[in-house]
Design an enzyme around this catalytic site. Structure first.
Site, mmCIF file in Angstrom:
data_model
loop_
_atom_site.group_PDB
_atom_site.id
_atom_site.type_symbol
_atom_site.label_atom_id
_atom_site.label_comp_id
_atom_site.label_asym_id
_atom_site.label_seq_id
_atom_site.Cartn_x
_atom_site.Cartn_y
_atom_site.Cartn_z
ATOM 1 N N ASN A 23 0.802 -1.225 0.000
ATOM 2 C CA ASN A 23 0.000 0.000 0.000
ATOM 3 C C ASN A 23 0.832 1.271 0.000
ATOM 4 O O ASN A 23 0.296 2.375 -0.068
ATOM 5 C CB ASN A 23 -0.984 -0.010 1.173
ATOM 6 C CG ASN A 23 -2.086 -1.044 0.947
ATOM 7 O OD1 ASN A 23 -2.236 -1.570 -0.167
ATOM 8 N ND2 ASN A 23 -2.839 -1.351 1.986
ATOM 9 N N ARG A 94 -8.625 -2.188 -7.085
ATOM 10 C CA ARG A 94 -9.278 -0.911 -6.804
ATOM 11 C C ARG A 94 -8.288 0.235 -6.710
ATOM 12 O O ARG A 94 -8.607 1.373 -7.039
ATOM 13 C CB ARG A 94 -10.048 -1.001 -5.482
ATOM 14 C CG ARG A 94 -11.122 -2.032 -5.458
ATOM 15 C CD ARG A 94 -11.879 -1.943 -4.161
ATOM 16 N NE ARG A 94 -12.511 -0.648 -4.012
ATOM 17 C CZ ARG A 94 -13.641 -0.297 -4.595
ATOM 18 N NH1 ARG A 94 -14.285 -1.147 -5.340
ATOM 19 N NH2 ARG A 94 -14.148 0.905 -4.411
ATOM 20 N N ARG A 123 -17.130 0.592 -0.785
ATOM 21 C CA ARG A 123 -15.925 1.325 -1.151
ATOM 22 C C ARG A 123 -16.119 2.297 -2.320
ATOM 23 O O ARG A 123 -15.507 2.152 -3.376
ATOM 24 C CB ARG A 123 -14.781 0.343 -1.444
ATOM 25 C CG ARG A 123 -14.489 -0.547 -0.254
ATOM 26 C CD ARG A 123 -13.314 -1.431 -0.481
ATOM 27 N NE ARG A 123 -12.052 -0.727 -0.382
ATOM 28 C CZ ARG A 123 -10.880 -1.284 -0.646
ATOM 29 N NH1 ARG A 123 -10.818 -2.535 -1.040
ATOM 30 N NH2 ARG A 123 -9.770 -0.602 -0.532
ATOM 31 N N ILE A 329 -14.144 0.309 9.905
ATOM 32 C CA ILE A 329 -13.732 0.938 8.637
ATOM 33 C C ILE A 329 -14.571 0.431 7.461
ATOM 34 O O ILE A 329 -15.068 1.221 6.671
ATOM 35 C CB ILE A 329 -12.220 0.679 8.341
ATOM 36 C CG1 ILE A 329 -11.359 1.032 9.556
ATOM 37 C CG2 ILE A 329 -11.781 1.425 7.078
ATOM 38 C CD1 ILE A 329 -11.261 2.493 9.902
ATOM 39 N N ARG A 399 -1.962 -11.199 -4.432
ATOM 40 C CA ARG A 399 -2.136 -9.765 -4.652
ATOM 41 C C ARG A 399 -1.265 -8.968 -3.698
ATOM 42 O O ARG A 399 -0.791 -7.885 -4.057
ATOM 43 C CB ARG A 399 -3.593 -9.363 -4.404
ATOM 44 C CG ARG A 399 -4.523 -9.674 -5.553
ATOM 45 C CD ARG A 399 -5.837 -8.958 -5.336
ATOM 46 N NE ARG A 399 -5.574 -7.625 -4.802
ATOM 47 C CZ ARG A 399 -6.329 -6.987 -3.926
ATOM 48 N NH1 ARG A 399 -7.425 -7.528 -3.479
ATOM 49 N NH2 ARG A 399 -6.000 -5.778 -3.496
HETATM 50 N N1 EPU Z 1 -14.775 5.847 1.670
HETATM 51 C C1 EPU Z 1 -15.878 6.453 1.128
HETATM 52 N N2 EPU Z 1 -15.706 7.208 0.001
HETATM 53 C C2 EPU Z 1 -14.484 7.366 -0.596
HETATM 54 C C3 EPU Z 1 -13.360 6.738 -0.028
HETATM 55 C C4 EPU Z 1 -13.542 5.976 1.105
HETATM 56 O O1 EPU Z 1 -16.979 6.337 1.647
HETATM 57 O O2 EPU Z 1 -14.411 8.060 -1.613
HETATM 58 C C5 EPU Z 1 -14.927 5.022 2.878
HETATM 59 C C6 EPU Z 1 -14.584 3.548 2.618
HETATM 60 O O3 EPU Z 1 -15.679 2.858 2.069
HETATM 61 C C7 EPU Z 1 -14.183 3.080 3.995
HETATM 62 C C8 EPU Z 1 -13.494 4.309 4.594
HETATM 63 O O4 EPU Z 1 -13.951 5.428 3.819
HETATM 64 O O5 EPU Z 1 -15.337 2.803 4.726
HETATM 65 C C9 EPU Z 1 -11.970 4.303 4.571
HETATM 66 O O6 EPU Z 1 -11.524 3.841 3.327
HETATM 67 P P1 EPU Z 1 -10.158 4.314 2.652
HETATM 68 O O7 EPU Z 1 -10.485 5.234 1.540
HETATM 69 O O8 EPU Z 1 -9.213 4.801 3.682
HETATM 70 O O9 EPU Z 1 -9.638 2.956 2.035
HETATM 71 P P2 EPU Z 1 -8.795 2.809 0.716
HETATM 72 O O10 EPU Z 1 -7.953 4.002 0.550
HETATM 73 O O11 EPU Z 1 -9.693 2.406 -0.388
HETATM 74 C C10 EPU Z 1 -6.687 1.706 1.818
HETATM 75 C C11 EPU Z 1 -5.926 0.424 1.636
HETATM 76 C C12 EPU Z 1 -6.759 -0.732 2.160
HETATM 77 C C13 EPU Z 1 -7.034 -0.483 3.642
HETATM 78 C C14 EPU Z 1 -7.748 0.880 3.817
HETATM 79 C C15 EPU Z 1 -7.991 1.264 5.261
HETATM 80 C C16 EPU Z 1 -4.551 0.901 -0.280
HETATM 81 C C17 EPU Z 1 -4.228 0.636 -1.708
HETATM 82 N N3 EPU Z 1 -5.612 0.253 0.232
HETATM 83 O O12 EPU Z 1 -7.904 1.567 1.059
HETATM 84 O O13 EPU Z 1 -5.977 -1.903 2.016
HETATM 85 O O14 EPU Z 1 -7.847 -1.488 4.170
HETATM 86 O O15 EPU Z 1 -6.953 1.926 3.193
HETATM 87 O O16 EPU Z 1 -6.792 1.331 5.949
HETATM 88 O O17 EPU Z 1 -3.848 1.654 0.368
HETATM 89 C C18 EPU Z 1 -5.571 -4.226 1.827
HETATM 90 O O18 EPU Z 1 -4.373 -3.967 1.685
HETATM 91 O O19 EPU Z 1 -5.990 -5.396 2.016
HETATM 92 C C19 EPU Z 1 -6.556 -3.136 1.796
HETATM 93 C C20 EPU Z 1 -7.851 -3.344 1.599
#
Ligand code: EPU
Length: 420
Positions: A23, A94, A123, A329, A399
């Site tokens: 990440n 994603r 998400r 989360i 992955r």
């Molecule tokens: N959210 C929204 N709208 C958005 C963006 C996020 O509602 O536009 C919500 C999400 O649905 C979630 C919360 O906000 O409920 C936080 O999500 P976040 O955006 O922080 O997640 P992400 O950026 O999509 C990254 C990691 C994930 C990790 C999460 C939380 C990367 C590439 N992915 O995802 O990693 O779980 O932060 O720490 O950095 C994994 O590695 O297995 C993985 C899923």
């Protein structure tokens, strides 16, 4: 499709070298889009997701080479002749959405497929889109694609996240580096992977302040240049091996990691009964006594990471007492529960919490991986279970874990990978 067959009950002893963080690598790779020239990224793990990101970069006209001897990626982003990220690539990862901000910043336009559904929750990417809107990007949805245009370039602005989003913060950070004027991101995510990106961007000539805090200030610059950066160690891979040794016993030294990024999981593992010794870039861990259940609530960093929730649940199944694990989360991140139950776990789900009754006698079974971290949880359960566990759909593990079976086998696990 490959499958893993784990023979349970073999303690883990020795040392494991931790790889670069998936990440962190993904946003760093996306950031190369921002500047022409040859970037050098060190410590990039060779994973299915990092390969997908390379395919995406290639599809924009960017070239790259992997230097095997020191695990570096040489990415030349001089040529950029396409700004469309296709559904075929985005649907498999994603995090492809991370190219949206840098494409808009460098080309003033981007067309990125909307990611579809996801095993761990809805998400959406509305925060990314709202934030980019604040920077003057006009966004439209067309045939499943987000189309962004910023005629005349991006304009700095204030972006406030309702809840801190990791990739949302990264996208806005990258977009804002080349915007005119100042951008302030409030309620920014504070994950260490974001600090890694800030360091790379500043190394490219960006002007970002507030690293590590929830308020990032970005003063736009006219241009950025290629740079050299190092991917931080994978704190989730580190945590996964710590939990594995807790589950099956033994003594491990994890090297090339950053213990400071794991304060909350290390506190929990001490409370569970592990002996933990921290060095500058290593952690020694031993299980000498019994395991005690603890409660867990996932939170944005520096809280307990959602990406370790499934793994610690496998451990709570065999610890003494009752554990309440609350996922705050993602709304659907309990897909591993049904599979753990097939192995003998006693777990009930009550809304956002899983109530895990400990001291289950886990036994090997045929189980199915549903997402990356759920798969890691099944591996941990399989290591601790009596008999053989067959885990199908191993591509989820590929992955995000660099040679998981190989690394575990070298410290005493007995895991075979076969073609199904
Ligand atoms: N959210 C929204 N709208 C958005 C963006 C996020 O509602 O536009 C919500 C999400 O649905 C979630 C919360 O906000 O409920 C936080 O999500 P976040 O955006 O922080 O997640 P992400 O950026 O999509 C990254 C990691 C994930 C990790 C999460 C939380 C990367 C590439 N992915 O995802 O990693 O779980 O932060 O720490 O950095 C994994 O590695 O297995 C993985 C899923």
């Amino acid at each position: 499709m490959d499958k893993l067959i784990i023979e349970g009950g073999h303690p883990l002893n020795g040392s494991i070298r931790i790889s670069g963080a998936k990440n962190a690598a993904l946003p760093l790779m996306a950031a190369t889009i921002l500047a022409p020239g040859q970037h050098v990224l060190h410590n990039v793990p060779d994973l299915r997701d990092t390969r997908t990101m390379l395919l995406l970069l290639e599809s924009f006209g960017i070239t790259w080479q992997r230097r095997k001897k020191d695990n570096a990626l040489l990415i030349d982003a001089t040529n950029l002749d396409n700004f469309e990220a296709s559904y075929d690539l985005v649907k498999t990862m994603r995090a492809s959405v991370l190219v949206l901000g840098p494409l808009l910043a460098r080309m003033g336009a981007a067309r990125v497929s909307l990611p579809g559904g996801c095993a761990i929750g809805a998400r959406p990417i509305d925060f990314h889109m709202q934030g980019l809107g604040r920077l003057g990007v006009e966004l439209n949805l067309d045939q499943g694609y987000v189309e962004g245009r910023a005629e005349g370039g991006l304009q700095g602005g204030d972006v406030v996240f309702d809840i801190p989003s990791v990739t949302g913060t990264e996208n806005i950070l990258m977009a804002a580096t080349l915007a005119r004027g100042v951008t302030v991101i409030k309620n920014a995510a504070r994950e260490p992977e974001i600090g890694n990106l800030v360091d790379m961007l500043n190394g490219m000539g960006a002007k970002i302040e507030g690293r590590g805090s929830d308020r990032l200030v970005i003063r736009g610059v006219d241009e950025l240049h290629a740079t050299e950066a190092r991917v931080i160690p994978d704190r989730i891979e580190t945590g996964t091996y710590l939990i594995a040794v807790a589950a099956v016993g033994g003594e491990l030294t994890l090297t090339h990691c950053n213990p400071d990024h794991l304060a909350s999981p290390l506190d929990k593992l001490r409370a569970i009964g592990l002996e933990i010794e921290k060095g500058d870039d290593q952690i020694k861990v031993a299980r000498n006594g019994g395991l005690k259940s603890v409660d867990i609530k996932t939170m944005p960093y520096p809280g307990f990471p959602t990406d370790l929730q499934a793994q610690i649940m496998a451990l709570m199944c065999i610890s003494r007492g009752l554990s309440v694990i609350t996922e705050t989360i993602f709304e659907n991140r309990f897909m591993h529960v049904a599979e753990l139950k097939r192995m003998g776990a006693d777990i009930k789900i009550d809304a956002k919490s899983a109530i895990v009754k400990g001291e289950a006698e886990l036994s090997g079974a045929q189980v199915m991986a549903t997402d990356l971290r759920a798969s890691a949880s099944l591996v941990i359960a399989g290591l601790a279970a009596a008999g053989e566990t067959h885990i199908s759909r191993v591509y989820h593990l590929d992955r995000g874990y660099d040679d998981l079976a190989g690394k575990l086998n070298r410290v005493g696990a007995v895991i075979r990978r076969i073609e199904e």
